[in-house]
Write a protein that holds these residues in place. Structure first.
Motif, PDB file in Angstrom:
ATOM      1  N   LYS A 250       1.190   4.953   0.358  1.00 29.76           N
ATOM      2  CA  LYS A 250       0.417   6.048   0.951  1.00 29.76           C
ATOM      3  C   LYS A 250       1.022   7.377   0.517  1.00 29.76           C
TER       4      LYS A 250
ATOM      5  N   LYS B  24       0.861  -1.182   0.000  1.00 23.96           N
ATOM      6  CA  LYS B  24       0.000   0.000   0.000  1.00 23.96           C
ATOM      7  C   LYS B  24       0.898   1.233   0.000  1.00 23.96           C
TER       8      LYS B  24
ATOM      9  N   GLU C 202      -4.054   6.676  -1.915  1.00 23.36           N
ATOM     10  CA  GLU C 202      -3.373   5.415  -1.652  1.00 23.36           C
ATOM     11  C   GLU C 202      -3.493   4.543  -2.891  1.00 23.36           C
TER      12      GLU C 202
END
Length: 132
Positions: free
Chosen positions: A58, A56, A63
């Motif tokens: 960010k 993921k 995201e």
């Protein structure tokens, strides 16, 4: 990539923690300056009875999630070491392992007491999936 070898050694600890089912999560953090990409979080997921890493990314305003095999994830993550991230933290049930670059780009790896009491839930999901 000058940090490829040292990060490879660190990543072998990631793979060992997955093999031993102590892996909780992996985080790349501590950016150089104010960057658009703030963190990368890696967690285990199960896809078609196989362990994969969900990465993921960010950013400040969004995201983005990518799925990779455990081996492929190394190639994706290593490109972010030193640009923009100065640290990677492996969280396991046995210890936390921190890969860190200082301002002069000297590498250190430090071990601390574990932050997590439980490993990734993906290990249980994988076992349950194989029972069916």
């Amino acid at each position: 990539m000058p940090f490829n070898d040292s990060f490879s050694e660190f990543y072998s600890e990631v793979k060992t923690s997955i093999k031993e089912e102590t892996f909780a999560k992996l985080t790349l953090a501590k950016t150089i300056g104010n960057t658009e990409l703030m963190n990368i979080y890696a967690r285990l997921i199960v896809i078609e009875n196989d362990l994969q890493l969900e990465l993921k990314f960010k950013f400040q305003k969004e995201e983005i999630v990518e799925i990779h095999t455990i081996d492929e994830a190394f190639n994706r993550l290593v490109e972010f070491i030193n640009n923009p991230f100065l640290s990677a933290i492996l969280f396991t049930t046995e210890r936390d392992l921190t890969y860190k670059l200082n301002k002069k780009r000297a590498i250190s790896v430090n071990e601390q007491a574990p932050s997590f009491a439980h490993s990734s839930t993906a290990f249980m999901e994988l076992k349950e999936g194989k029972k069916e």
